[in-house]
Design an enzyme around this catalytic site. Structure first.
Site, short mmCIF file in Angstrom:
data_model
loop_
_atom_site.label_atom_id
_atom_site.label_comp_id
_atom_site.label_asym_id
_atom_site.label_seq_id
_atom_site.Cartn_x
_atom_site.Cartn_y
_atom_site.Cartn_z
N HIS A 200 3.55 15.06 -4.17
CA HIS A 200 2.17 14.91 -4.65
C HIS A 200 1.99 13.59 -5.42
O HIS A 200 1.31 13.54 -6.44
CB HIS A 200 1.79 16.10 -5.54
CG HIS A 200 0.32 16.33 -5.66
ND1 HIS A 200 -0.50 15.52 -6.40
CD2 HIS A 200 -0.48 17.29 -5.13
CE1 HIS A 200 -1.75 15.98 -6.34
NE2 HIS A 200 -1.76 17.05 -5.57
N SER A 201 2.58 12.52 -4.93
CA SER A 201 2.38 11.22 -5.57
C SER A 201 0.95 10.74 -5.36
O SER A 201 0.38 10.88 -4.27
CB SER A 201 3.35 10.18 -5.01
OG SER A 201 4.66 10.41 -5.48
N TYR A 202 0.39 10.16 -6.42
CA TYR A 202 -0.89 9.46 -6.35
C TYR A 202 -0.58 7.97 -6.19
O TYR A 202 0.08 7.37 -7.05
CB TYR A 202 -1.71 9.64 -7.63
CG TYR A 202 -2.20 11.04 -7.91
CD1 TYR A 202 -3.51 11.41 -7.57
CD2 TYR A 202 -1.40 11.97 -8.54
CE1 TYR A 202 -3.99 12.67 -7.86
CE2 TYR A 202 -1.86 13.24 -8.83
CZ TYR A 202 -3.16 13.59 -8.49
OH TYR A 202 -3.63 14.85 -8.78
N ASN B 33 -0.39 23.12 -1.29
CA ASN B 33 -1.79 23.36 -0.97
C ASN B 33 -2.18 24.80 -1.31
O ASN B 33 -1.45 25.51 -2.02
CB ASN B 33 -2.13 23.02 0.48
CG ASN B 33 -3.49 22.33 0.57
OD1 ASN B 33 -4.49 22.83 0.06
ND2 ASN B 33 -3.53 21.17 1.21
N GLU C 282 -0.59 13.90 1.27
CA GLU C 282 0.40 14.98 1.20
C GLU C 282 0.68 15.47 2.61
O GLU C 282 -0.09 16.23 3.19
CB GLU C 282 -0.12 16.12 0.33
CG GLU C 282 -0.53 15.70 -1.07
CD GLU C 282 -1.45 16.71 -1.72
OE1 GLU C 282 -1.19 17.93 -1.60
OE2 GLU C 282 -2.46 16.29 -2.34
N HIS D 43 -0.39 25.03 -4.79
CA HIS D 43 0.88 24.32 -4.98
C HIS D 43 1.94 25.20 -5.64
O HIS D 43 2.70 24.74 -6.50
CB HIS D 43 0.66 23.06 -5.81
CG HIS D 43 -0.21 22.03 -5.15
ND1 HIS D 43 -0.25 21.84 -3.79
CD2 HIS D 43 -1.07 21.11 -5.68
CE1 HIS D 43 -1.09 20.87 -3.50
NE2 HIS D 43 -1.60 20.41 -4.61
N ASP E 176 -10.84 15.86 0.02
CA ASP E 176 -9.77 16.79 -0.35
C ASP E 176 -9.61 17.78 0.80
O ASP E 176 -9.84 18.98 0.66
CB ASP E 176 -10.10 17.51 -1.66
CG ASP E 176 -8.90 18.28 -2.23
OD1 ASP E 176 -7.80 18.16 -1.65
OD2 ASP E 176 -9.07 18.99 -3.25
#
Length: 330
Positions: free
Chosen positions: A153-155, A49, A289, A75, A231
């Protein structure tokens, strides 16, 4: 898995009819990760972040970090842990560990940090009777005081990350999300928390009951305008420390559901607002996250992210998948 970035490149999970499908957005070539990465599936650090203005003060000394998100460091900066090659550190059954040594001064952070991430996959049964999980254990030690906040940070797209009607997958706007969090962190125009822990009640940020992502995404709320969607960091109601369930996502077409358990105090829920490239469009993946709060190094009122010599950083997150009946069969 990739050793580059400690990346989860794909994760196949059966749907309600037992058909496997990849539920994380990934790239097909190494060149994609090197040139087009938006942190797809990577472990980000040293600090996941944003850190405001790319700076913090620790024990009376000021540290400057590379800035890669306007005036912020995001990040870990432009050469964070997601851009490093991790070393295999052992396998056992369905478990693999990857390790990385971050040198003193790397990306501006003090202290040599030895980090290890262990991925464990498990699964039982098939179709509606099955349950599958990806467990992520993070560990780190340091030889000098430093800040650490690691996350993945997987989508996710539970409908499947394969092609949709326009070439890429469809959006996640039909996914329903539940967050065990009655407060969230509003942000300023740099997407840095203002310091307020605001109640979600009566706002588009209320996911205390299942809510379709797209329902209020464009309702004009000032915070949604600022971030271009979701976000933000949600603050869990239950205290950090024990591994406990904190979030749930369901996708009606496939019947897939994902439950998130973590030891962390919060989660950055990101609705893929800035996903715009040749493969993935805006809103085609969501991130959950699990982490400490953004800009904690500059916010003494937030839970501390300082790690000192002789201490061990420890964090665990589990993504647990099941598959019920698809919407058309209910």
């Amino acid at each position: 898995m990739l050793t580059y970035g400690c990346v989860v490149q794909s994760l196949d999970v059966p749907d309600s009819r037992g058909r496997p499908g990849n539920v994380v957005l990934g790239l097909d070539t190494m060149d994609g990760y090197l040139t087009r990465s938006r942190f797809f599936g990577a472990v980000v650090g040293r600090y996941g972040n944003r850190i405001a203005d790319g700076r913090f003060t620790l024990e009376g000394r000021a540290y400057e970090l590379p800035r890669n998100n306007g005036s912020n460091s995001l990040h870990g900066g432009p050469e964070g842990f997601d851009k490093r090659v991790w070393r295999p550190a052992g396998t056992a059954g369905d478990r693999i560990s990857l390790a990385y040594r971050s040198a003193d001064g790397e990306a501006g952070y003090p202290g040599t940090l030895d980090a290890t991430v262990t991925y464990t996959v498990a699964g039982t049964g098939e179709g509606p009777e099955g349950e599958w999980s990806l467990r992520i254990d993070y560990r780190a030690v340091t030889d000098a005081p430093t800040h650490v906040n690691l996350t993945n940070h997987s989508y996710f797209n539970l409908a499947g990350a394969g092609p949709g009607p326009t070439g890429g997958p469809g959006t996640v706007h039909d996914h329903e999300v539940t967050l065990r969090a009655s407060r969230y962190l509003p942000v300023d125009d740099r997407l840095i928390p203002t310091g307020e822990l605001a109640p979600v009640a009566g706002t588009p940020f209320d996911f205390t009951a299942p809510r379709r992502i797209g329902d209020r995404l464009d309702d004009g709320h000032p915070q949604l305008k600022t971030a271009g969607g979701y976000d933000h960091c949600w603050v869990f109601d239950e205290p950090a420390g024990p591994l406990r369930p904190v979030a749930r996502v369901t996708e009606p077409g496939s019947g897939r559901a994902m439950e998130v358990l973590t030891t962390e105090p919060g989660v950055q829920f990101y609705s893929g607002n800035m996903l715009t490239d040749a493969v993935y469009g805006r809103g085609t993946g969501l991130c959950l996250e699990t982490e400490h709060f953004p800009d904690s190094p500059n916010r003494p009122e937030f839970p501390s992210t300082v790690l000192r010599p002789g201490e061990a950083y420890s964090s665990t997150t589990v993504y647990r998948f099941t598959a019920g009946a698809p919407a058309g069969d209910r």
